[in-house]
Enzyme design. Sequence first.
Site, mmCIF file in Angstrom:
data_model
loop_
_atom_site.group_PDB
_atom_site.id
_atom_site.type_symbol
_atom_site.label_atom_id
_atom_site.label_comp_id
_atom_site.label_asym_id
_atom_site.label_seq_id
_atom_site.Cartn_x
_atom_site.Cartn_y
_atom_site.Cartn_z
ATOM 1 N N GLU A 1 0.804 -1.229 0.000
ATOM 2 C CA GLU A 1 0.000 0.000 0.000
ATOM 3 C C GLU A 1 0.842 1.288 0.000
ATOM 4 O OE1 GLU A 1 -3.957 -1.504 2.341
ATOM 5 O OE2 GLU A 1 -2.244 -0.914 3.560
HETATM 6 C C1 TNX Z 1 -4.495 -3.934 4.905
HETATM 7 S S1 TNX Z 1 -2.903 -6.146 4.042
HETATM 8 C C2 TNX Z 1 -3.201 -3.716 5.345
HETATM 9 C C3 TNX Z 1 -2.990 -3.313 6.733
HETATM 10 C C4 TNX Z 1 -4.269 -3.149 7.484
HETATM 11 C C5 TNX Z 1 -5.236 -4.240 7.117
HETATM 12 C C6 TNX Z 1 -6.511 -4.208 7.891
HETATM 13 C C7 TNX Z 1 -1.782 -5.188 4.170
HETATM 14 C C8 TNX Z 1 -0.509 -5.695 3.753
HETATM 15 N N1 TNX Z 1 -2.061 -3.970 4.634
HETATM 16 O O1 TNX Z 1 -2.236 -2.136 6.770
HETATM 17 O O2 TNX Z 1 -3.975 -3.206 8.839
HETATM 18 O O3 TNX Z 1 -5.516 -4.140 5.749
HETATM 19 O O4 TNX Z 1 -7.328 -5.291 7.610
#
Ligand code: TNX
Length: 545
Positions: free
Chosen positions: A351
Amino acid sequence: MSPLLRRRDTTPRTSRLLGALLLVAATGALATGAVPTGGTADAAPAPRPPGLTPLDRVIPAPAVVRPAGGPYTVTPGTHIRVDGDPETLRIAEYLADVLRPSTGFRLPITDRGYGGIRLRLADGPHGAEGYRLDSGPDGVVVTAGKPAGLFHGVQTLRQLLPGTVEADTVQLGPWRVAGGTIEDTPRYAWRGAMLDVSRHFFGVDTVKEYIDRLALYKINKLHLHLSDDQGWRIAVDSWPRLTSHGGSTAVGGGAGGFYTKADYREIVRHAASRHLEVVPEVDMPGHTNAALASYPELNCDDVAPPLYTGIKVGFSSLCAGKDVTYDFAEDVVRELAALTPGRYLHIGGDEAHSTSHDDYVTFMDRVQPLVAKYGKTVVAWHQLSGATPAKGALIQYWGMDRTGDPEKARVAEAVKNGAGLILSPADRTYLDMKYTEDTRLGLSWAALVDVRRAYDWDPGDYLPDVPASAVTGVEAPLWTETLSEPGELEYMAFPRLPGIAELGWSPAATHDWDAYKVRLAAQGPRWEAMGIDYHAAPQVPWPRD
Ligand code: TNX
């Protein structure tokens, strides 16, 4: 019961069971050797001994089970026999620590004699983690080629005994183990659980307790998500403000916290004693607000943002164009690698919505070699497949059934080029997803993940164009934006975590929801005896109180 336990359950099953036990003791039923398995103190039904657990009523399902002959009964005369190897002795002591409080037996550990419970290291066909368990009227023998196999075999033995064996006060038994043979080896080498200690911080004792529970299901990796926008949780001597400032708060604005190096070593030591490897993660280049807030020079504009206590993602980035960014990354990787006896170091990479694609590629091209420089193998979230994964890197896939093909194709391509693959599909394995719309805790952006949904998929054919043989394993992440108490971790992990553990360990041929849910239901009394505050999902035929 654990002092950490905070029960929120409106039906306090454990105390009801204990209440019934006290009643039986008071009425003299103790002398009959019978144990009550349910009922309230008001109803006081006739106590009955726990049934013999069938040899295959174990999670993860063993590869091969051959019931035969009569059971073994653990008695006051039982010894735990070892062959003198120090690792085996430690496992014997661990087993004795589990069994002594509830049986009230001495269970001396010895290297001589006959019968009893024997832990035996010997060459055999069961690999680095597999084992064989033979049980009959004369004793139980667990045989393995390596200590990890003995340890996993001990977990099977534990589950073959009545769930009340987990209690920390004397229970009634009888302590019988069904007769026959189990031969068992894991399907995958990587059977992980991730704990996010950044969004909310969890202290050493809570992490140790989580490790103990993971071990019961033969999980062998604990991935710790040690940094994110909301908190930096691991001491880095060369950048002390990461923890003193960046670790000072958490989601919602509460007090944060961090692990000193001594704390962290204690977690690693405890995990090793449970045959788990700790995989530390510092998430970069996104998810870095806590670091950016601590050191202005890490920001492209040299201005430190305020600390962040919300739950948005994707707004922060290290500055890919500055050399200081890579000095920082190298210091962090070096210090973390020095704390890590295991092979892997997770660098996040997810992300990075505030990092341009070119900057992301530049960043990963410079940081991955640092991981190798300090002797570790890169693990990263699957967005790494949009850059160039280092040789031998492991990619952790967190997409979903509905994730678009281009992203899946990139992951498949990376795997074709030699990357390993850890499967953590968010709509199956994310333990922070709500079970149903009514679940008080958790998020629901990926899916509502009920117990069946978490279990009922096959890692071997999950991603198109990725052969089963290329899958390194599975992992169940527990993100903690909405979770701040140890009991809340338990409630989200149980009963879904054992399903992911089973997908990681058991042969695909054992996969069957209807059979699984019966084995899962049998764990309920065990969790009650352990004080685990689990979600009594209606899909599972739990034994009635
Ligand atoms: C996505 S999955 C994220 C996390 C959040 C999570 C909450 C991923 C690698 N990143 O930063 O905590 O969703 O469900």
